[in-house]
Design an enzyme around this catalytic site. Structure first.
Site, PDB file in Angstrom:
ATOM      1  N   TYR A   1       0.822  -1.203   0.000  1.00  0.00           N
ATOM      2  CA  TYR A   1       0.000   0.000   0.000  1.00  0.00           C
ATOM      3  C   TYR A   1       0.862   1.261   0.000  1.00  0.00           C
ATOM      4  CZ  TYR A   1      -4.872  -1.556   0.313  1.00  0.00           C
ATOM      5  OH  TYR A   1      -6.124  -2.047   0.029  1.00  0.00           O
TER       6      TYR A   1
ATOM      7  N   GLU B   1       1.569   6.439  -6.937  1.00  0.00           N
ATOM      8  CA  GLU B   1       0.416   7.146  -7.495  1.00  0.00           C
ATOM      9  C   GLU B   1       0.594   8.660  -7.343  1.00  0.00           C
ATOM     10  OE1 GLU B   1      -3.312   5.701  -5.946  1.00  0.00           O
ATOM     11  OE2 GLU B   1      -2.659   3.611  -6.071  1.00  0.00           O
TER      12      GLU B   1
END
Length: 221
Positions: A147, A154
């Site tokens: 994550y 991102e």
């Protein structure tokens, strides 16, 4: 009839999960091969089509939650899938200048490993009624590494795309127009970066709670 409906639901979800699992396995295989053969610059070109297929197929999970096929809350599913669709189409596909950056490699590998584990876990649960303990552990443990690497990739790629948005004015809607409405993609993406500040920790703590719940339940069975 209820039994037939339940069987049809499980069959559909099993097929869905295994089809998308194959898509993500293809993404990881192609990414690793491209990385070893020519470096990170060629990773996106190698995975573009299967990545778009696998990530876009995840939109169905929002519908699954809305119609009650799965118990996952839409409030948890929508932000994660929405952000990934935004990266896939609104950043990587829309701004080719970002495609050769090393962050694409970390993004693709983080996403694909996460999804290979997740879809195989749910695929086994729907097809067989259970998943092995080692797969359960992977499902609720690997996110602690993947994550953060995925989220940082991102954010980095959105930030990298900002100058190209400003230069090209792609997806801008300027006044005057017949809708009497303006839209600035640059500022929308800048706000999206800011949304990761509360959103990232929220998703991480949500998964920590899910991990505690799932692993403690496993110990009692």
């Amino acid at each position: 009839m209820a039994g037939v409906g339940s069987a049809a639901r499980r069959l559909y979800l099993a097929v869905y999960n295994w089809v998308v699992f194959v898509g993500w396995a293809q993404v990881l295989r192609l990414a690793v091969a491209a990385l070893l053969e020519g470096g990170h610059e060629g990773v996106y070109a190698a995975v573009e089509r299967p990545l778009q297929f696998a990530q876009t197929a995840a939109f169905m999970e929002i519908l699954h939650g809305l119609v009650g096929l799965v118990r996952s809350p839409v409030t948890a599913t929508l932000p994660q899938i929405g952000s990934r669709l935004f990266l896939t189409w609104g950043i990587l596909w829309s701004f080719p200048e970002t495609q050769s950056h090393i962050l694409v490699t970390s993004l693709v590998i983080s996403w694909s490993i996460t999804e290979i584990i997740r879809y195989s876990f749910f695929g086994m649960k729907e097809a067989l009624g259970f998943a092995p303990a080692w797969l359960l552990w992977l499902r609720y443990s690997t996110f602690m590494i993947l994550y953060p690497t995925g989220i940082l990739s991102e954010v980095g790629l959105i930030y990298m795309a900002l100058p190209y948005m400003k230069a090209t004015e792609k997806y801008y809607l300027k006044m005057p127009n017949k809708w009497n409405f303006s839209f600035d993609y640059f500022y929308t993406c800048a706000i999206a970066i800011g949304a990761y500040v509360p959103g990232g920790p929220h998703m991480f703590t949500y998964m920590l709670a899910q991990r505690k719940k799932a692993l403690s339940k496993e110990k009692t069975t």
